[in-house]
Design a protein around this motif. Structure first.
Motif, PDB file in Angstrom:
ATOM      1  N   ASN A 343      -6.030   5.375  -3.780  1.00  0.00           N
ATOM      2  CA  ASN A 343      -4.766   5.836  -4.364  1.00  0.00           C
ATOM      3  C   ASN A 343      -3.745   4.705  -4.263  1.00  0.00           C
ATOM      4  O   ASN A 343      -3.915   3.748  -3.513  1.00  0.00           O
ATOM      5  N   GLU A 344      -2.676   4.820  -5.038  1.00  0.00           N
ATOM      6  CA  GLU A 344      -1.654   3.779  -5.091  1.00  0.00           C
ATOM      7  C   GLU A 344      -0.413   4.133  -4.264  1.00  0.00           C
ATOM      8  O   GLU A 344       0.577   3.411  -4.304  1.00  0.00           O
ATOM      9  N   SER A 345      -0.468   5.222  -3.538  1.00  0.00           N
ATOM     10  CA  SER A 345       0.677   5.590  -2.691  1.00  0.00           C
ATOM     11  C   SER A 345       0.669   4.724  -1.436  1.00  0.00           C
ATOM     12  O   SER A 345      -0.303   4.033  -1.123  1.00  0.00           O
ATOM     13  N   SER A 346       1.764   4.742  -0.693  1.00  0.00           N
ATOM     14  CA  SER A 346       1.827   3.958   0.534  1.00  0.00           C
ATOM     15  C   SER A 346       1.014   4.645   1.626  1.00  0.00           C
ATOM     16  O   SER A 346       1.029   5.874   1.755  1.00  0.00           O
ATOM     17  N   ASP A 347       0.306   3.842   2.402  1.00  0.00           N
ATOM     18  CA  ASP A 347      -0.548   4.356   3.474  1.00  0.00           C
ATOM     19  C   ASP A 347      -0.377   3.515   4.727  1.00  0.00           C
ATOM     20  O   ASP A 347       0.120   2.377   4.689  1.00  0.00           O
ATOM     21  N   PHE A 348      -0.803   4.071   5.859  1.00  0.00           N
ATOM     22  CA  PHE A 348      -0.939   3.287   7.079  1.00  0.00           C
ATOM     23  C   PHE A 348      -2.120   2.340   6.928  1.00  0.00           C
ATOM     24  O   PHE A 348      -3.105   2.673   6.269  1.00  0.00           O
ATOM     25  N   PHE A 349      -2.035   1.166   7.545  1.00  0.00           N
ATOM     26  CA  PHE A 349      -3.255   0.380   7.751  1.00  0.00           C
ATOM     27  C   PHE A 349      -3.282  -0.078   9.203  1.00  0.00           C
ATOM     28  O   PHE A 349      -2.249  -0.219   9.862  1.00  0.00           O
ATOM     29  N   LEU A 350      -4.476  -0.302   9.710  1.00  0.00           N
ATOM     30  CA  LEU A 350      -4.677  -0.821  11.061  1.00  0.00           C
ATOM     31  C   LEU A 350      -5.670  -1.966  10.980  1.00  0.00           C
ATOM     32  O   LEU A 350      -6.801  -1.796  10.514  1.00  0.00           O
ATOM     33  N   LEU A 351      -5.220  -3.148  11.413  1.00  0.00           N
ATOM     34  CA  LEU A 351      -6.024  -4.367  11.372  1.00  0.00           C
ATOM     35  C   LEU A 351      -6.367  -4.775  12.797  1.00  0.00           C
ATOM     36  O   LEU A 351      -5.498  -4.804  13.664  1.00  0.00           O
ATOM     37  N   LYS A 352      -7.664  -5.092  13.031  1.00  0.00           N
ATOM     38  CA  LYS A 352      -8.069  -5.592  14.342  1.00  0.00           C
ATOM     39  C   LYS A 352      -8.357  -7.098  14.212  1.00  0.00           C
ATOM     40  O   LYS A 352      -9.179  -7.535  13.403  1.00  0.00           O
ATOM     41  N   LEU A 353      -7.620  -7.896  15.029  1.00  0.00           N
ATOM     42  CA  LEU A 353      -7.859  -9.334  15.122  1.00  0.00           C
ATOM     43  C   LEU A 353      -8.370  -9.655  16.509  1.00  0.00           C
ATOM     44  O   LEU A 353      -7.966  -9.020  17.492  1.00  0.00           O
ATOM     45  N   ASP A 354      -9.258 -10.674  16.599  1.00  0.00           N
ATOM     46  CA  ASP A 354      -9.676 -11.113  17.932  1.00  0.00           C
ATOM     47  C   ASP A 354      -8.635 -12.080  18.489  1.00  0.00           C
ATOM     48  O   ASP A 354      -7.599 -12.341  17.874  1.00  0.00           O
ATOM     49  N   ASN A 355      -8.883 -12.613  19.656  1.00  0.00           N
ATOM     50  CA  ASN A 355      -7.903 -13.477  20.318  1.00  0.00           C
ATOM     51  C   ASN A 355      -7.633 -14.775  19.563  1.00  0.00           C
ATOM     52  O   ASN A 355      -6.623 -15.444  19.824  1.00  0.00           O
ATOM     53  N   ASN A 356      -8.510 -15.136  18.645  1.00  0.00           N
ATOM     54  CA  ASN A 356      -8.337 -16.356  17.857  1.00  0.00           C
ATOM     55  C   ASN A 356      -7.802 -16.089  16.457  1.00  0.00           C
ATOM     56  O   ASN A 356      -7.757 -16.987  15.617  1.00  0.00           O
ATOM     57  N   GLY A 357      -7.434 -14.831  16.186  1.00  0.00           N
ATOM     58  CA  GLY A 357      -6.849 -14.505  14.893  1.00  0.00           C
ATOM     59  C   GLY A 357      -7.855 -14.209  13.811  1.00  0.00           C
ATOM     60  O   GLY A 357      -7.494 -14.220  12.625  1.00  0.00           O
ATOM     61  N   ASN A 358      -9.100 -13.928  14.193  1.00  0.00           N
ATOM     62  CA  ASN A 358     -10.122 -13.602  13.203  1.00  0.00           C
ATOM     63  C   ASN A 358     -10.185 -12.090  13.002  1.00  0.00           C
ATOM     64  O   ASN A 358     -10.147 -11.313  13.964  1.00  0.00           O
TER      65      ASN A 358
END
Length: 571
Positions: A343-358
């Motif tokens: 859908n094109e509505s606004s949503d939450f997102f959750l991003l997981k990065l490791d300690n090196n930014g990957n």
């Protein structure tokens, strides 16, 4: 001379003699009345607004008898009060006069017909005075009053009492037992904390109350506010505020020496400390979300990560975990990094990065309507709350206003539960605190059309206890403008709540400027013990709050003085 004529003359002579005798008797009676002496006696039973006037005459007559009295010696606008024959006892007479003025001298004289006695005076009692000998604080919100009364009060039937009120509370009344010669003592308890009170003593006699001069006093706060550090942000090397995270090792430094130079177009929205020399800067560059790890000592970038789609992305919050970072934000895109959205509505997102930014993984959450994230809060190593608001009551139905929206996920971003909490006409979760019982305390804003009657169409600071899908209770702090709750802590079975207010009325009446951080102490049942404006005279923004070494530490930016303050709060 005929006998008949003699008899007629004798009759005329007798009638004439009888008439003369009666006329002389009337003249004697009038003369005797003119000789009656009038004596004005002392007034008796003088009180606040009445007195008995007393007089005496030397003999009984049948002319008008009474008193003339006035509040001036010239007897201007005087009043007459008469006595009846039955009021005269053994040549003495008395009459009560009412509706007199307290503490007023009156002039009076007795009279009989046109004869007057001497002028005498009396003075009505003044209202007795309540004498406050001492006002002392017995506790933070309990005062002790000791006092006495003027001597005249013991001659009257009376009651004394106090009106007391604050700038946050309605007028209340308390009465006191009749004082003895040793005076009186009273306690006023359960007053509002940290409030300026006015107390007005009064004496009541009958239906009349006489108010005395107002006395002022202040109760104490549960909070002790200490300004431990400040930095001038108007200088060329303006510092930047670093909100401290719970597991941050940078517990003493609250700001950077200078604002780092970023690439053009980068807009900062959130930052978190990682190690003593590194800071995570999060925001967006053009439409993409971006995280930058910078060594602020050398001002060198350790790593940076950009992501997004063709629409708009924004980072709201970062949570540091043992093996990296959880980044919470908002996305409108449904392609590129968010191609899995439908859908094109606004949503939450959750991003997981490791300690090196990957990137480890990225997920989106939400409904078919617009959803707006606010904060990520660690509940445990495998439980995280994503909170904000949603314009859908569930994934299918629409509602006209927003509901508080809470998503609990594990450390892989998988949903544990998803809950909506409609509060008032619309609400938004900004923060959440888990309790031992498993229930949650959620804080944020709630929309009210009327509030406390101060205005309309405004947002109240909202605090609720929720269990599963149910709201157990809700409490609100209400002003005339936008108010919110952004932090919740628990201590000694009480909640410590912090937020921001733009109001100058209602529960925030002591605020004198446009924006101020505030703190409140709340019972676990939602009753508000005290609310306290932290910077009532400066336009300020609360930037961060956390407990460090059992001490609550706040950081706020004073926009009026162009300073950043580090503040300790004891309670």
């Amino acid at each position: 001379m005929p006998t008949r004529t003699i008899l007629l003359k004798l009759c005329i002579l007798l009638i004439t003699l009888l008439f003369i005798s009666c006329e002389k008797k009337d003249d004697l009676s009038s003369f005797e009345e003119d000789l009656i002496e009038v004596i004005t006696l002392e007034a008796t039973e003088v009180s606040l607004n009445s007195a008995y006037l007393n007089g005496k005459i030397s003999d009984i007559g049948n002319k008008e008898t009474g008193f003339e009295y006035a509040d001036n010696v010239e007897f201007e606008n005087s009043k007459i009060i008469t006595v009846s024959e039955s009021d005269i006892k053994e040549l003495s007479f008395a009459k009560i006069i009412l509706n007199l003025q307290p503490n007023q001298e009156y002039y009076y004289k007795a009279y009989y017909n046109a004869e007057y006695g001497d002028v005498k005076t009396f003075k009505t009692f003044d209202y007795p005075k309540v004498i406050i000998n001492e006002i002392s604080l017995k506790d933070k919100n309990t005062i002790n009053i000791q006092g006495s009364t003027s001597s005249d009060i013991l001659l009257l039937e009376y009651q004394i009492g106090f009106y007391f009120f604050s700038n946050k509370d309605n007028k209340q009344e308390v009465t006191v037992d009749v004082p003895t010669e040793d005076g009186f003592e009273i306690e006023l308890d359960n007053l509002l904390f940290n409030s300026n009170y006015s107390i007005v003593p009064f004496v009541q006699i009958g239906e009349n109350k006489n108010y005395q001069d107002t006395i002022s006093f202040s109760t104490l706060s549960n909070f002790i506010i200490s300004y431990v550090d400040s930095v001038d942000i108007s200088a060329a090397d303006s510092p930047i505020i670093i909100p401290q995270t719970t597991n941050s090792k940078l517990s003493q430094n609250c700001y950077l020496d200078a604002i780092p130079e970023f690439s053009n177009g980068f807009v900062l929205s959130s930052l978190r400390t990682e190690i003593p020399s590194n800071v995570l800067f999060a925001g967006h560059n053009n439409n993409d979300a971006k995280v930058i790890n910078m060594d602020v000592m050398s001002k060198s970038i350790a790593w940076e990560y950009s992501f997004g789609g063709s629409d708009y992305e924004w980072i709201e919050d970062i949570c540091i975990v043992d093996d990296g970072y959880l980044v919470l934000g908002l996305t409108y895109s449904d392609n590129e990094d968010f191609s899995f959205k439908n859908n094109e509505s606004s949503d939450f997102f959750l991003l997981k990065l490791d300690n090196n930014g990957n990137q480890q993984w990225i997920k989106a959450y939400g409904t078919l309507k617009n959803d707006y994230p606010q904060k990520i809060i660690a509940n445990s190593s495998d439980s995280f709350y994503l909170v904000g608001n949603s314009f859908s009551n569930n994934n299918e139905s629409e509602i006209n206003s927003s509901s508080s929206y809470l998503i609990e996920v594990n450390n892989q971003g998988e949903i544990i539960k998803e809950t909506f909490y409609p509060i008032l006409n619309g609400s938004n979760i900004i923060t959440v605190l888990g309790s031992v019982s498993g229930d949650l305390f959620i804080g944020g804003t709630a929309h009210s059309e009327t509030g406390n009657g101060i205005g309309s169409d405004k947002y109240l600071a909202s605090l609720s206890q929720v269990s599963d899908n149910n709201v157990i209770w809700s409490a609100f702090l209400d002003g005339s403008d936008y108010d919110n709750i952004s932090y919740i802590f628990e201590s000694d079975n009480k909640l410590i709540v912090l937020g921001q207010t733009n109001s100058k009325s209602g529960d925030f009446v002591s605020n004198n400027v446009g924006g101020s951080p505030w703190i409140a102490l709340v019972n676990l049942d939602g009753t508000i013990i005290e609310s306290y404006i932290i910077s009532p005279n400066s336009d300020s923004d609360l930037k961060d709050a956390k407990v460090i070494n059992d001490q609550l530490m706040l950081i706020f930016k004073d926009k009026t003085k162009e300073k950043v303050y580090k503040v300790e709060v004891a309670f």
